[in-house]
Write an enzyme that holds these catalytic residues in place. Structure first.
Site, PDB file in Angstrom:
ATOM      1  CB  SER A  31      53.694 159.022 -13.974  1.00 51.89           C
ATOM      2  OG  SER A  31      52.552 158.461 -14.559  1.00 51.89           O
ATOM      3  CB  SER A  46      53.602 156.460 -17.137  1.00 49.52           C
ATOM      4  OG  SER A  46      53.985 157.803 -16.875  1.00 49.52           O
ATOM      5  CE  LYS A  54      57.060 159.084 -18.262  1.00 49.94           C
ATOM      6  NZ  LYS A  54      56.082 159.482 -17.221  1.00 49.94           N
TER       7      LYS A  54
END
Lengths: 475, 480, 91
Positions: B173, B149, B74
């Site tokens: 997330s 996210s 990420k």
């Protein structure tokens, strides 16, 4: 109306740990800009703080000698504000759970002890440095994360002189503890002062001014004197003191209002989520207490008692911890407290002063100094030669007293034959003094001794000289 | 054989048997990226630099060996020499001079790092729509969001653009996008994995975790990334078990709690059915199922959206144009701050910064931030009590399946409410995993959430593995 | 809520339109959050660290810092030693 001056001081002191408060970067002063930083002290995205154990040990010592109550649990909080020397845009500090609270520091006021209350002692990280060049400012982050304690006094200080004394005492204690070097020039001690006036018989404090930009203890005293005068004039003219921050202008010797823009100030403190809490138990406190060195005042009394020193000498010798330590190291080698004290407090300090050097950086080893003192005691050299020839050499460090003795040919002459010859010559040439002596002016002999010493280029043992002269003149 | 479709565990056994080479896996995944990335847009930065490529998997000495398996990371996890931007314009051009703790561990374990995955800006979102690089698309239906996210990581694993991925989870997330993309997402116990190098959103809630195709792969990746770290004071030194060993053993007599408050109005009927079916299956495998009540669940969203933005407002203050990232020129320093921050942050970031600043500000702190911290304590206490009676909890991961891109972006409160089932685990610091447990009529994946007490990942692995061994959902692949 | 003042604290510049839009959104959100008032938290200690860790220390041992070049590499404006910022108005 008579007014009372009310002063509170906020002192920031850098601690002498090797590394920063929350990372492993060195705290050394004066290095190349931006060369002592890492992701943590730069506040790089993703970096985290890890608390330095030594910082707690040092700050505990400081809090204990200030007679503070150590908190069972201390916590770090974030103080949020924007400034280019603050790379995270928050300072890790302590808010409602500081290291220590409710202490005091004693100062001497007209020979009377006075207690100045300490509100709190808390830990925080230092910010970086800005250099203003006009159109822009330059940022050096080296100082970011240097450990600080903030020592906040109660408004118990009632004159600029007391403020000066408080700072002097605080510095003496903290340097003695080796918690900080308290060097205001290098910024390792910084002070802001709050000052207000109120009618003598009133319990209510007046509006205060916070005075900043104080770069020496003298500046603190001068600024407070100025500010007290300014406020008094204002009040006497029926005016009012505005609560504000004022800057001391060293050149003009005045304080000026900071005329800050109406910028919002709200630090939005909240508990630092990146650092767990710290529990300080009785054992930690006891350990810290045991590690406390004997403080200057205590040591001075001991020196007077144990070594029969004068107050004056003991005061000089205990004025700095390295000096007092040095003195006692010498005593281990030569148990002559009076004599060592005379040399150290006298000739050695004078020589250092003449060289504009600080005792803390002395290179002369106690062994060499003691060696020199012994030679004087044993009559191998006279004290004048020791002071003027040997000391300046060995104080540079590296040279041995015995080598200098050989090199400079200053060994004391005690040989009666050799001194006798010079004495005879001196008696022959100084008829007047000889007659004076013989007529009963016993002091006249000192002149003759001096002449013999001169004749021996200072190497003769003055005691022997005097004896020989007395003998010859009474013949 | 399409290597990019296989699990890491399967690939490692093929590598060990000498049937394939690591380079073949890497090529297969790279080719897959070339094929579908245009449509999925899972990545913020693809690291095709052969130089960093060679260092990526060089010199690993760890006993935990990923043998060159491709991993996606990420974009909020710092990678030395590779741009790390949190999908925000304000971090434009930022190249970290250091690796996050998890990246260090991945490198030591010979992982092959593919690049940085797209995300909601600073992890502020549940849809991956707030990225400055534009949205990621759900591989199951390109018109829909992948969740957020960590939407990029979930979409990458689901589409075969990565074998394994790391995400971060502050309020769901990892789990919510895993559920919406039909993959396995684990948020470990707070303090299980070092946060060092994870660009903070809300420091007391953030946790790095895994997004994988199978439960086994999650255990494998956890073995690499979990454990104490001298650079993170909030990371626990608790023993890290070999998670792959905790998979087997079955769930006979395991007590599963099913909290009533997670099966309420707003929960999609098909999602509810899928989760209930899954619970039935687990019960059939010997687990005991008990209905329980967690009455403070309904306060979790409010609590979270006061605490998380408050911490974020402080964590994001450092993006001020001074040291790195975007700077907009201006006359004095204050104007520079303002024009830089106003143009560097997106709308949702600004919304949360303002909200968080407000809840910390003088006069509101007690009513908002402090009150929320107290309710947080109540919620954590409620879980603690529950775990005295049950071994794990099972709930839906998200009330709905993936929604359409653009559907909720104009309604922040509605968006916030889509985290309602995942937020409580963050508030209480619990480990929680989303496992695929079915599909809705429109062929969109559904996830169920398994929660355990702090450091109870073993229970989660055991339960999830037992389920996966007896179901087929995780084997379905999106057609792209 | 006072959006303009709060934005000022956060060093974010908003135009009138943004202030109005954020104001109404955040007021909705804040009024939703009011439900927390229903929770009795008398005597409850606020939870700021979910993991009950304490006394996490580091030894006072110097480790290498970053190279200056790496420190300055990301800076938008710099010279050979320093990061440059626009004039800092004192106060």
């Amino acid at each position: 109306m008579k007014y009372k001056t009310v002063i509170g001081l906020e002192v920031h002191v850098q601690l002498l740990s090797k590394t920063k408060i929350f990372c492993s970067c060195s705290t050394a002063f004066g290095k190349e800009p931006n060369s002592q930083t890492c992701p943590s002290c730069l506040g790089l995205p993703g970096s985290l703080p890890v608390f330095n154990m030594e910082v707690l040990a040092l700050s505990l010592k400081a809090a204990l000698v200030l007679h503070c109550r150590i908190q069972k649990v201390m916590r770090f909080d974030r103080k949020n504000y924007f400034y280019p020397d603050l790379p995270k845009a928050y300072q890790i500090s302590q808010y409602d759970m500081p290291l220590a609270q409710n202490g005091y520091l004693e100062i001497t006021d007209d020979d009377r002890l006075k207690r100045i209350g300490i509100t709190r002692v808390h830990l925080e990280e230092d910010a970086g440095k800005l250099i203003h060049t006009g159109a822009e400012s330059l940022v050096d982050f080296n100082r970011c994360g240097t450990p600080l304690i903030e020592i906040v006094s109660e408004p118990d200080i009632n004159s600029p002189d007391e403020a000066y004394q408080y700072l002097t005492k605080l510095k003496s204690i903290l340097t003695y503890l080796e918690v900080s070097d308290c060097n205001m020039q290098e910024g390792s001690l910084r002070c802001d002062a709050n000052i207000s006036l109120c009618p003598v018989d009133s319990a209510e404090l007046g509006a205060k001014a916070e005075v900043k930009n104080l770069n020496s203890f003298k500046a603190v005293r001068d600024a407070l004197k100025y500010e007290a005068g300014r406020q008094k004039r204002l009040l006497e003219e029926g005016g009012r003191v505005t609560q504000e921050t004022r800057l001391w202008e060293e050149n003009k010797k005045v304080t000026l209002s900071m005329r800050s823009k109406e910028e919002a100030h709200d630090y939005r403190y909240f508990p630092e989520p990146d650092l767990p809490i710290f529990e300080i138990n009785e054992e930690d406190i006891e350990t810290a207490k045991r590690s406390l060195p004997e403080l200057a005042d205590e040591r001075k009394s001991r020196f007077v008692e144990q070594y029969s020193l004068s107050d004056y000498d003991a005061g000089i010798l205990t004025s700095a911890k390295p000096l007092a330590d040095y003195y006692e190291k010498c005593l281990v080698i030569l148990a002559e407290p009076k004599e060592v004290a005379n040399w150290l407090a006298g000739a050695v300090m004078a020589e250092l002063n003449a060289r504009n050097e600080n005792f803390s950086s002395i290179k002369l080893k106690p062994e060499e100094l003691v060696e020199m003192i012994k030679l004087v005691r044993d009559g191998k050299i006279n004290s004048k030669a020791a002071k003027e020839v040997v000391l300046p050499e060995i104080i540079e460090g590296g040279k041995k007293t015995s080598d200098i003795l050989k090199e400079k040919n200053i060994s004391q002459v005690s040989d009666e034959g050799e001194i006798g010859k010079i004495a005879d010559e001196v008696i022959r040439r100084n008829e007047k003094s000889v007659n004076d002596f013989k007529e009963g002016k016993k002091n006249a002999i000192m002149y003759l001794v001096g002449q013999v010493m001169k004749g021996s280029k200072g190497r003769a043992n003055p005691k022997t000289v005097k004896e020989i002269l007395e003998k010859r003149l009474s013949e | 054989m399409k290597l990019y479709e296989l699990s890491a565990a399967r690939l490692i056994s093929l590598l060990e048997a000498g049937e394939i080479k690591a380079s073949e896996i890497q090529e297969s995944v790279q080719k897959r990226i070339d094929e579908v990335e245009d449509r999925v847009h899972a990545y913020a930065t693809l690291d095709r630099n052969t130089e960093t490529g060679s260092s990526k998997s060089a010199g690993g000495e760890s006993v935990l060996d990923l043998k060159g398996i491709p991993v996606a990371v990420k974009d909020n996890i710092c990678t030395k020499g590779v741009p790390t931007t949190c999908s925000s314009r304000i971090l434009e051009g930022f190249i970290p001079p250091y690796d996050a703790a998890v990246i260090n561990r991945l490198k030591k374990a010979n992982a092959f790092l593919l690049g940085k995955t797209n995300m909601d800006e600073f992890a502020f979102g549940s849809s991956c729509e707030t990225s400055c690089y534009g949205p990621t698309h759900n591989p199951w239906d390109l018109s829909r969001i992948p969740g957020g996210s960590s939407g990029g990581s979930a979409a990458a694993v689901a589409s075969g653009e990565a074998i394994l991925a790391l995400g971060s989870d502050t309020g769901g997330s990892i789990r919510q996008p895993a559920a919406m993309c039909g993959v396995v997402g684990l948020k470990p116990t707070y303090g299980r994995v070092s946060r060092y190098g994870l660009i903070a959103f809300a420091s007391s809630l953030d946790q790095i975790g895994t997004i994988t195709k199978t439960v086994e792969d999650s255990a494998l990746l956890m073995n690499v990334i979990a454990g104490g770290d001298e650079n993170d004071s909030t990371c626990s030194n608790e023993d890290v078990p070999d998670f792959t060993k905790s998979l087997e053993g079955g769930i006979k007599d395991l007590i599963i709690g099913v909290p009533d408050e997670y099966f309420v109005e707003g929960l999609d009927k098909e999602v509810e059915e899928a989760v209930n079916e899954a619970i039935k299956l687990l019960s059939g495998l010997g687990a005991k199922v008990e209905r329980i009540s967690l009455p403070h669940t309904k306060y979790a969203v409010s609590t979270y959206y006061l605490i998380a933005p408050a911490e974020a407002s402080s964590n994001l203050a450092r993006f001020d144009g001074v040291q790195y990232g975007l700077r907009r020129d201006a006359e004095g320093i204050t104007d520079m701050y303002k024009v830089t921050r106003s143009s560097g942050f997106g709308e949702e970031a600004i919304r949360r910064i303002i909200l968080g600043t407000y809840s910390l500000s003088s006069g509101y702190y007690e009513d908002y931030y402090l009150k929320a911290q107290k309710v947080r304590a109540v919620i954590a206490g409620e879980f603690k009590e529950a775990f005295k009676k049950v071994d794990c909890l099972i709930t839906p991961t998200s009330p709905t399946t993936a929604f359409k891109i653009g559907e909720r972006i104009e309604d922040p409160l509605k968006m916030y409410l889509s985290d309602v089932f995942t937020i409580p685990a963050n508030l209480a610091g619990l480990p929680a995993m989303s496992v695929p447990c079915g599909f809705c009529g429109n062929n969109l994946p559904v996830g169920m959430q398994i929660l355990a007490k702090p450091f109870g990942e073993k229970t989660i692995f055991k339960t999830a593995y037992a389920y996966q061994e007896n179901s087929q959902w995780h084997k379905r692949k999106p057609s792209l | 809520m006072d959006v303009k003042y709060t934005a000022e604290l956060a060093k974010i510049r908003l135009n009138k339109e943004q202030v109005d839009k954020l104001g109404s959104e955040l007021n909705d959100i804040l009024s939703f959050f009011k439900n927390l008032k229903e929770v009795d938290t008398k005597g409850v200690e606020p939870l700021s660290h979910v993991l009950a860790l304490k006394n996490v220390f580091r030894d006072d041992i110097v480790k290498p810092s970053l190279k200056k070049a790496d420190v300055l590499k990301n800076a938008p404006q710099k010279d050979t030693h320093y990061i440059k910022v626009p004039r800092v108005i004192k106060g």
